[in-house]
Write an enzyme that holds these catalytic residues in place. Structure first.
Site, PDB file in Angstrom:
ATOM      1  N   ASP A  17     -19.646  -6.118 -18.021  1.00 36.28           N
ATOM      2  CA  ASP A  17     -21.079  -6.238 -17.740  1.00 36.28           C
ATOM      3  C   ASP A  17     -21.399  -5.728 -16.336  1.00 36.28           C
ATOM      4  O   ASP A  17     -20.541  -5.749 -15.454  1.00 36.28           O
ATOM      5  CB  ASP A  17     -21.494  -7.712 -17.889  1.00 36.28           C
ATOM      6  CG  ASP A  17     -22.996  -7.866 -18.057  1.00 36.28           C
ATOM      7  OD1 ASP A  17     -23.692  -6.848 -18.287  1.00 36.28           O
ATOM      8  OD2 ASP A  17     -23.474  -8.998 -17.949  1.00 36.28           O
ATOM      9  N   GLY A  18     -22.641  -5.323 -16.170  1.00 32.35           N
ATOM     10  CA  GLY A  18     -23.124  -4.948 -14.835  1.00 32.35           C
ATOM     11  C   GLY A  18     -23.279  -3.450 -14.618  1.00 32.35           C
ATOM     12  O   GLY A  18     -23.602  -3.022 -13.505  1.00 32.35           O
ATOM     13  N   ARG A  30     -29.544   4.068 -15.790  1.00 30.63           N
ATOM     14  CA  ARG A  30     -28.565   3.108 -16.306  1.00 30.63           C
ATOM     15  C   ARG A  30     -27.361   3.808 -16.944  1.00 30.63           C
ATOM     16  O   ARG A  30     -26.231   3.327 -16.870  1.00 30.63           O
ATOM     17  CB  ARG A  30     -29.234   2.202 -17.346  1.00 30.63           C
ATOM     18  CG  ARG A  30     -30.299   1.277 -16.765  1.00 30.63           C
ATOM     19  CD  ARG A  30     -30.981   0.490 -17.870  1.00 30.63           C
ATOM     20  NE  ARG A  30     -30.017  -0.213 -18.698  1.00 30.63           N
ATOM     21  CZ  ARG A  30     -29.446  -1.378 -18.361  1.00 30.63           C
ATOM     22  NH1 ARG A  30     -29.767  -1.961 -17.235  1.00 30.63           N
ATOM     23  NH2 ARG A  30     -28.580  -1.943 -19.155  1.00 30.63           N
ATOM     24  N   HIS A  34     -23.001   3.425 -17.137  1.00 34.35           N
ATOM     25  CA  HIS A  34     -22.068   3.421 -18.277  1.00 34.35           C
ATOM     26  C   HIS A  34     -20.981   4.485 -18.079  1.00 34.35           C
ATOM     27  O   HIS A  34     -19.816   4.261 -18.402  1.00 34.35           O
ATOM     28  CB  HIS A  34     -22.824   3.667 -19.587  1.00 34.35           C
ATOM     29  CG  HIS A  34     -23.829   2.587 -19.891  1.00 34.35           C
ATOM     30  ND1 HIS A  34     -23.536   1.255 -19.752  1.00 34.35           N
ATOM     31  CD2 HIS A  34     -25.121   2.646 -20.328  1.00 34.35           C
ATOM     32  CE1 HIS A  34     -24.597   0.531 -20.071  1.00 34.35           C
ATOM     33  NE2 HIS A  34     -25.569   1.350 -20.418  1.00 34.35           N
ATOM     34  N   LEU A 128       0.697  -0.796 -25.207  1.00 36.50           N
ATOM     35  CA  LEU A 128      -0.548  -1.560 -25.074  1.00 36.50           C
ATOM     36  C   LEU A 128      -1.389  -1.339 -26.317  1.00 36.50           C
ATOM     37  O   LEU A 128      -1.552  -0.201 -26.767  1.00 36.50           O
ATOM     38  CB  LEU A 128      -1.338  -1.074 -23.847  1.00 36.50           C
ATOM     39  CG  LEU A 128      -2.705  -1.728 -23.622  1.00 36.50           C
ATOM     40  CD1 LEU A 128      -2.538  -3.170 -23.133  1.00 36.50           C
ATOM     41  CD2 LEU A 128      -3.529  -0.933 -22.602  1.00 36.50           C
ATOM     42  N   ARG A 176     -15.288 -11.790 -17.649  1.00 41.54           N
ATOM     43  CA  ARG A 176     -16.627 -11.200 -17.707  1.00 41.54           C
ATOM     44  C   ARG A 176     -17.003 -10.740 -16.308  1.00 41.54           C
ATOM     45  O   ARG A 176     -16.992 -11.536 -15.364  1.00 41.54           O
ATOM     46  CB  ARG A 176     -17.671 -12.185 -18.229  1.00 41.54           C
ATOM     47  CG  ARG A 176     -19.039 -11.506 -18.346  1.00 41.54           C
ATOM     48  CD  ARG A 176     -20.105 -12.368 -18.973  1.00 41.54           C
ATOM     49  NE  ARG A 176     -21.308 -11.582 -19.188  1.00 41.54           N
ATOM     50  CZ  ARG A 176     -22.040 -11.581 -20.294  1.00 41.54           C
ATOM     51  NH1 ARG A 176     -21.714 -12.344 -21.298  1.00 41.54           N
ATOM     52  NH2 ARG A 176     -23.115 -10.810 -20.396  1.00 41.54           N
ATOM     53  N   ARG A 182     -21.347 -16.174 -19.633  1.00 41.90           N
ATOM     54  CA  ARG A 182     -21.523 -16.515 -21.054  1.00 41.90           C
ATOM     55  C   ARG A 182     -20.639 -15.605 -21.896  1.00 41.90           C
ATOM     56  O   ARG A 182     -20.117 -14.601 -21.419  1.00 41.90           O
ATOM     57  CB  ARG A 182     -22.992 -16.403 -21.458  1.00 41.90           C
ATOM     58  CG  ARG A 182     -23.627 -15.073 -21.125  1.00 41.90           C
ATOM     59  CD  ARG A 182     -25.076 -14.992 -21.617  1.00 41.90           C
ATOM     60  NE  ARG A 182     -25.716 -13.807 -21.084  1.00 41.90           N
ATOM     61  CZ  ARG A 182     -26.502 -13.780 -20.010  1.00 41.90           C
ATOM     62  NH1 ARG A 182     -26.779 -14.877 -19.360  1.00 41.90           N
ATOM     63  NH2 ARG A 182     -27.019 -12.637 -19.583  1.00 41.90           N
TER      64      ARG A 182
HETATM   65  C1  FPP Z   1     -23.008  -3.984 -20.224  1.00 42.80           C
HETATM   66  O1  FPP Z   1     -23.620  -3.609 -19.017  1.00 42.80           O
HETATM   67  C2  FPP Z   1     -22.257  -2.861 -20.724  1.00 42.80           C
HETATM   68  C3  FPP Z   1     -22.497  -2.264 -21.912  1.00 42.80           C
HETATM   69  C4  FPP Z   1     -23.564  -2.690 -22.840  1.00 42.80           C
HETATM   70  C5  FPP Z   1     -21.720  -1.090 -22.329  1.00 42.80           C
HETATM   71  C6  FPP Z   1     -20.263  -1.091 -21.997  1.00 42.80           C
HETATM   72  C7  FPP Z   1     -19.838   0.293 -22.076  1.00 42.80           C
HETATM   73  C8  FPP Z   1     -19.059   0.926 -21.198  1.00 42.80           C
HETATM   74  C9  FPP Z   1     -18.353   0.275 -20.082  1.00 42.80           C
HETATM   75  C10 FPP Z   1     -18.940   2.387 -21.351  1.00 42.80           C
HETATM   76  C11 FPP Z   1     -17.680   2.949 -21.746  1.00 42.80           C
HETATM   77  C12 FPP Z   1     -16.830   2.190 -22.685  1.00 42.80           C
HETATM   78  C13 FPP Z   1     -15.733   2.728 -23.208  1.00 42.80           C
HETATM   79  C14 FPP Z   1     -14.850   1.923 -24.088  1.00 42.80           C
HETATM   80  C15 FPP Z   1     -15.370   4.120 -22.941  1.00 42.80           C
HETATM   81  P1  FPP Z   1     -25.187  -3.655 -18.938  1.00 42.80           P
HETATM   82  O2  FPP Z   1     -25.715  -2.306 -19.288  1.00 42.80           O
HETATM   83  O3  FPP Z   1     -25.724  -4.755 -19.774  1.00 42.80           O
HETATM   84  O4  FPP Z   1     -25.410  -3.937 -17.430  1.00 42.80           O
HETATM   85  P2  FPP Z   1     -26.594  -4.806 -16.781  1.00 42.80           P
HETATM   86  O5  FPP Z   1     -26.378  -6.219 -17.226  1.00 42.80           O
HETATM   87  O6  FPP Z   1     -26.374  -4.602 -15.335  1.00 42.80           O
HETATM   88  O7  FPP Z   1     -27.873  -4.218 -17.271  1.00 42.80           O
END
Ligand code: FPP
Length: 239
Positions: A17-18, A30, A34, A128, A176, A182
């Site tokens: 997250d984040g 955003r 990612h 792994l 997390r 959560r």
């Molecule tokens: C949550 O952060 C993250 C996600 C919804 C996407 C997770 C995806 C990646 C880390 C990208 C790549 C993954 C792989 C397996 C290559 P958020 O967008 O909710 O962040 P925020 O809470 O700060 O808005």
């Protein structure tokens, strides 16, 4: 007392997250968060085996993430597909086996093909087991398993396992990032006795050292699985 680290290797599950906040804090879209998050995934995979991790389950896209704006969803799908296409070779080199958990039928065709190819190509990996949760909802998986009419915990666990690739042990440690505390519908059954670790570090800033710190904290925890710490238990039985 059962110490945090077991002989067979750890199953660590991460809620990454984040990303969005990381990007916004830098005046970026955003999706840049990612993209940076994908680099963190690479770092963590490389670091995991030396830290005693044998199974790593990453929450890449929850079934509730479909509610996000369409451009963000599309960017995430493209990123996942591209990641699988570009990283498969290095996964094979590192002995990483990729399994995807969650629903596939709602994913773009290209992503579905990339998943099938990555799973096929990496199937022999034994260092792994990397499980990517994509369009994943733990509650939905439990409903699917319950539809088979299990009569015991073992039977329910059997059906849950049957939806994923190779069977894995329960989760030892849930991490997390991003400051929230959560579970967000992630591995609810499998994490019944997992240790929980929350860190304010945003996922794009997470790496080997942060993972090592989480595992070190896990090793300091006493896992009792509802019983008593070992010394206390022996004394209680003797009396
Ligand atoms: C949550 O952060 C993250 C996600 C919804 C996407 C997770 C995806 C990646 C880390 C990208 C790549 C993954 C792989 C397996 C290559 P958020 O967008 O909710 O962040 P925020 O809470 O700060 O808005």
């Amino acid at each position: 007392m059962q110490s945090g680290l077991s002989g067979g290797g750890l199953h660590v599950a991460i809620i990454m997250d984040g990303n969005g906040r990381w990007a916004e804090a830098r005046g970026k879209p955003r999706t840049a968060g990612h993209l940076a998050g994908a680099s963190a995934v690479r770092r963590v995979i490389e670091a995991a085996p030396a830290l005693g991790i044998r199974v790593l389950t990453l929450y890449a896209f929850s079934s509730d993430n479909w509610k996000r704006p369409r451009p963000e969803v599309s960017a995430l799908m493209r990123l996942l597909e591209r990641y699988l296409r570009t990283e498969t070779a290095s996964c094979v080199e590192q002995g990483v086996r990729i399994d995807v958990i969650g629903r596939r039928d709602r994913l773009p065709q290209r992503a579905q093909r990339a998943i099938a190819d990555a799973e096929h190509t990496t199937a022999a990996g034994t260092t792994l087991q990397l499980r990517l949760a994509i369009d994943y909802s733990s509650r939905d998986e439990l409903v699917r398993a319950a539809a088979h009419g299990p009569q015991s915990r073992d039977e329910l666990a059997y059906w849950l396992q049957s939806f994923a690739g190779q069977p894995v042990p329960d989760v030892d440690l849930v991490i997390r990032t991003g400051g929230e505390q959560r579970l967000s519908d992630f591995l609810l059954w499998e994490s019944a006795y997992a240790e929980l670790y929350f860190t304010p570090v945003a996922w794009p800033d997470f790496g080997r050292d942060a993972l090592a710190e989480a595992v070190a904290e896990f090793a300091r925890r006493q896992r009792r699985f509802g019983g008593l710490a070992h010394a206390v238990q022996s004394a209680a039985v003797a009396s």
